[in-house]
Enzyme design. Structure first.
Site, PDB file in Angstrom:
ATOM      1  N   GLY A  36       0.846  -1.201   0.000  1.00  0.00           N
ATOM      2  CA  GLY A  36       0.000   0.000   0.000  1.00  0.00           C
ATOM      3  C   GLY A  36       0.877   1.246   0.000  1.00  0.00           C
ATOM      4  CG  HIS A  37       3.282   2.183   3.432  1.00  0.00           C
ATOM      5  ND1 HIS A  37       3.270   1.050   4.219  1.00  0.00           N
ATOM      6  CD2 HIS A  37       2.717   3.169   4.182  1.00  0.00           C
ATOM      7  CE1 HIS A  37       2.732   1.338   5.395  1.00  0.00           C
ATOM      8  NE2 HIS A  37       2.383   2.610   5.396  1.00  0.00           N
ATOM      9  CG  ASP A 151      -5.404   5.932   6.923  1.00  0.00           C
ATOM     10  OD1 ASP A 151      -5.724   5.517   8.033  1.00  0.00           O
ATOM     11  OD2 ASP A 151      -4.514   5.386   6.230  1.00  0.00           O
ATOM     12  CD  GLN A 154      -3.759  10.218   7.777  1.00  0.00           C
ATOM     13  OE1 GLN A 154      -3.502   9.979   8.942  1.00  0.00           O
ATOM     14  NE2 GLN A 154      -3.139   9.623   6.771  1.00  0.00           N
ATOM     15  CG  MET A 185      -2.143  -4.700   1.547  1.00  0.00           C
ATOM     16  SD  MET A 185      -0.855  -4.441   0.314  1.00  0.00           S
ATOM     17  CE  MET A 185      -1.155  -5.873  -0.708  1.00  0.00           C
TER      18      MET A 185
END
Ligand code: AMP
Length: 283
Positions: A36-37, A151, A154, A185
């Site tokens: 994911g990152h 997120d 966020q 993830m």
């Protein structure tokens, strides 16, 4: 790939890159990196000349000390994954390099956004996020910053920060990366057993079910059905909500026809708190 532990040295380096005419892209993370990152880094690399990834477990955004204590840390693996994925610069600060009082806190009024979903269940969480992203933006002064839709709330907070304090930064949002079984993830998945990971996939299954019901049933009925299905798999449910992503308020009947809608939830699986969301309307 260059690794900086001091924000002064990082700033000097980025200044010289900017003087060469290079654009700077930034991906903030708390480490324990996964694909994911990496999808955020890929997007960043495709849009900018120099990619910067920060790794810092931000204590300000944890309202629960135990949760902070057990957050996974694996710097060597993270650095090797970043190297393999063409990251140019890593900022890996000690606590004081970023939280020392050189950069002052800011006040951002989040209004209702701080009162619902994650804001309601994690008091102070979004202020902690704002303070750290503000410091990181101030140090790095990126042209572009990339965040994950995983997120969702966020992202809305960051967009308010950007609008109020960093109008020159372009905020990009990358879609949620999932395991083959649908589980979103997350660094926190490392704390789950194999059977926990299977149970937690019930969240995504229930989201798919919610999408099939969306046009024919009221939101309250869908929420009840999803909550029941998640609980049947042995997970605790903190909240399930269907919201208007412009306001983060519960969807009401008048919204339903034209607005986008997202289902959002927080669940506890084997003592690990997981969040996820999914768009219920077609793009
Ligand atoms: P974290 O390290 O959990 O603070 O996340 C750093 C960034 O990666 C945030 O913008 C997250 O929204 C994003 N992110 C986390 N998990 C995923 C995922 N499964 N897919 C896409 N982005 C993600």
């Amino acid at each position: 790939m260059q690794i900086f532990r001091s924000h002064h040295e990082l700033q000097n380096h980025l200044l010289s890159e900017k003087e060469k005419g290079y654009s700077i892209g930034f991906v903030p993370t708390m480490g324990a990196l996964h694909q994911g990152h990496i999808s955020l880094l890929d997007l960043c690399n495709s849009k900018c000349d120099v990619s910067v990834v920060s790794i810092f477990v931000n204590p300000l955004q944890f309202n629960n000390k135990e949760d902070l204590a057990k957050y996974p840390v694996q710097h060597e693996q993270d650095l090797s994954l970043l190297r393999q994925n063409s990251c140019d610069v890593v900022y890996l600060p000690e606590r004081n390099d970023i939280l020392g009082n050189e950069i002052e806190n800011i006040h951002l009024n989040l209004g209702d956004l701080d009162q619902v979903l994650e804001g309601k269940f994690r008091p102070g969480h979004f202020d902690g996020v704002v303070q750290i992203v503000h410091r990181l933006f101030k140090i790095i002064q990126p042209n572009i910053a990339v965040f994950g839709e995983k997120d969702l709330q966020q992202v809305a907070v960051i967009k308010q920060l950007q609008k109020s304090f960093y109008p020159d930064v372009l905020v990009l949002v990358a879609p949620t990366k999932r395991e083959p079984n649908g589980l979103a993830m997350s660094s926190r998945n490392m704390q789950l057993s194999d059977s926990g990971k299977m149970k937690a996939a019930a969240v995504f299954d229930s989201f798919l079910m919610a999408k099939t019901m969306f046009n024919s049933l009221p939101a309250s009925k869908i929420i009840d059905t999803v909550t029941k299905k998640i609980k049947e798999h042995g997970l605790e449910v903190e909240y399930v909500s269907i919201i208007n992503p412009e306001t983060f308020k519960d969807l009401n009947k008048t919204d339903k026809k034209n607005m986008k809608a997202y289902i959002c939830c927080a669940v506890i699986c084997e003592g690990v708190r997981l969040i996820d969301n999914y768009c219920l309307t077609d793009d």
